[in-house]
Design an enzyme around this catalytic site. Structure first.
Site: not given
Ligand code: BG6
Length: 487
Positions: A54, A152, A186, A239, A244
């Site tokens: 933007r 997400k 992963k 988050d 996750h």
């Molecule tokens: C992201 C979150 O989706 O995943 C972050 O928004 C977090 O807050 C991150 O730190 C962790 O990912 P990874 O791959 O480093 O475990």
């Protein structure tokens, strides 16, 4: 796609348009991931990448920044000389909010390669998804070959998630929608499927009859860094937990799918989410902990509190969540599942621990140790599978034994560096393989469970403070032992 169709595997020419293309995710993850696949010659077809911003318009300076980020991520076998070659395909595109003429320019541009598939990557907060989607639609930028990738968290509750999905679904068919969760990309997470469904040994014992509890932990040592604005509206529950950790739980708890087809896998995952026991005002109290980090230290480094990090002193946003969950189905009846995640923990690690039940009878009356096994699946930073078993200590003195670990370190067996999560996922989008992406019903089932918590938890459970560099409130996260406390 029906669960009997073959899995698409072909990479065809593409135009990738990244909304939020100048953002952190794009610079740190998406663009380097594409570079790695290009350098590895997995992407052999023609392609273009347009980073939508933007505010930025200086393409030369932007490409220099991208080059720096790619260099930081360069793998041992990669040559930095290839970066310029790759960046020739990348362009910067300034589009101000909702600016229809700029979308028309984008259209003219994309029409130069009209037989390519157009992939729109929404790497912006989900509040902006609807507007971008509607403008793409009204500018006639969406056709049968187009795809959309959604980052997400999608919405901030069930209602907003449904509203966004409705708008996206009015423009794209479900087969064209890729809801991304980078944990599914992963390697160690994908290995959960192989561990469970390619090995006879584990799957036979994978149920409430043999397993006492399951513990899923994602501990991060970093704090919120420069994401205060985003994080303070999101918190650890949305988050990390909503996406996750729940995805890890699905892979650990689901029934064997009939095949690897996207819908066969996702049908089983959705059933896990739909079987999660919902919380009530009363059950939240003894099953959930929420915390926020205060000042602390990691070695000699002094660390700020969350409130200092975000420069707001009245925030009640959680940076730590621990949940004792239950899956109400035959396989997991009465098996507690502990889900824990926090920022500013003592160490960064993610693992899944399967604690097996004690043997029904001991013939070793002197034993100091309970007769049980433990399977530790270390997802990161070291990738490892560890089976803790009891073994006789050699020598005289009768049957003396202790727990020892049989360790499979990935690095010993697989020398090549593991590809990053985004590498696999972006290639899957281009190929059209949705196995590792969330289907709409899956996402909505996850929201329903999260909402049962979100509705009451701020009122019902006080925010527990924990020191930065610790293991969370009351040392909730411990490597060897769980001390389950709710206060
Ligand atoms: C992201 C979150 O989706 O995943 C972050 O928004 C977090 O807050 C991150 O730190 C962790 O990912 P990874 O791959 O480093 O475990």
């Amino acid at each position: 796609m029906s669960s009997r169709q073959t899995i698409p595997n072909e990479i065809t020419p593409f135009n990738l348009v990244i909304f939020g293309g100048d953002g952190d995710l794009s610079k740190r993850k998406i663009i380097p991931a594409l570079f790695h696949r290009f350098a590895d010659k997995q992407i052999k077809v023609d392609f273009t990448i347009r980073c939508v911003s933007r505010s930025l318009s200086d393409e030369k300076a932007f490409k220099k920044t991208l080059k720096d980020f790619i260099e930081l991520d360069l793998k041992e076998n990669e040559d930095s000389a290839g970066i310029d070659h790759f960046l020739k395909r990348v362009g910067l595109l300034k589009i101000e909010k909702n600016n229809v003429p700029s979308y028309c320019e984008l259209k003219e541009d994309l029409e130069k390669t009209e037989d390519y598939q157009n992939v729109y990557y929404f790497s912006v907060p989900s509040a902006a998804f609807s507007e971008i989607c509607n403008t793409l639609k009204s500018s006639k930028l969406i056709n049968a070959k187009s795809k959309v990738v959604l980052e997400k968290p999608l919405g901030n509750d069930l209602k907003s998630s449904i509203a966004i999905n409705d708008i996206i679904s009015a423009a794209f068919k479900e087969e064209q929608i890729f809801r991304i969760d980078h944990y599914l990309g992963k390697e160690t997470v994908q290995n959960l499927m192989v561990l469970r469904f390619a090995n006879h040994l584990f799957e036979r014992a994978w149920n409430a009859e043999n397993i006492e509890d399951i513990q899923i932990t994602v501990a991060e040592s970093l704090g919120v860094e420069k994401r205060a604005g985003y994080y303070d509206h999101t918190g650890a529950l949305l988050d990390m937990m909503q996406n996750h950790l729940l995805q890890l739980l699905c892979l650990i708890a689901m029934e064997p799918p009939s095949s690897l087809n996207p819908d066969a896998v996702r049908n089983e995952k959705v059933k896990v989410l739909q079987s999660l026991r919902l919380f009530t005002k009363d059950t939240i109290k003894e099953n959930v902990v929420r915390g926020q980090y205060t000042r602390g230290a990691n070695g000699a480094t002094k660390l700020n509190s969350y409130l200092e990090d975000i420069e707001q002193y009245n925030s009640e946003t959680e940076t730590f969540v621990a949940i004792k969950a239950h899956i109400d189905n035959w396989r997991w009846k009465n098996t507690p599942i502990y889900l824990r995640t926090g920022k500013r923990m003592k160490k960064r690690y993610s693992d899944i621990v399967i604690n097996f039940k004690e043997l029904p009878h001991s013939i070793f009356p002197e034993s100091k140790y309970p007769l049980k096994n433990k399977l530790i699946i270390r997802l990161q930073p070291e990738e490892r599978i560890e089976l803790v078993q009891l073994s006789k200590i050699p020598g005289p003195g009768g049957y003396r034994f202790k727990p020892i670990s049989l360790k499979l370190d990935f690095i010993d067996s697989f020398q090549d560096p593991m590809p990053g999560a985004y590498e696999r996922l972006i290639i899957d989008v281009i190929r059209g393989n949705q196995t590792l992406f969330m289907r709409r019903d899956e996402l909505e089932a996850a929201w329903i469970w999260i909402e049962s918590l979100n509705k009451h938890w701020k009122k019902e459970i006080p925010l527990s403070l924990y020191e930065s560099g610790s293991w969370g409130p009351g040392d909730q996260i411990l490597d060897e032992n769980i001390k389950w406390q709710t206060k």
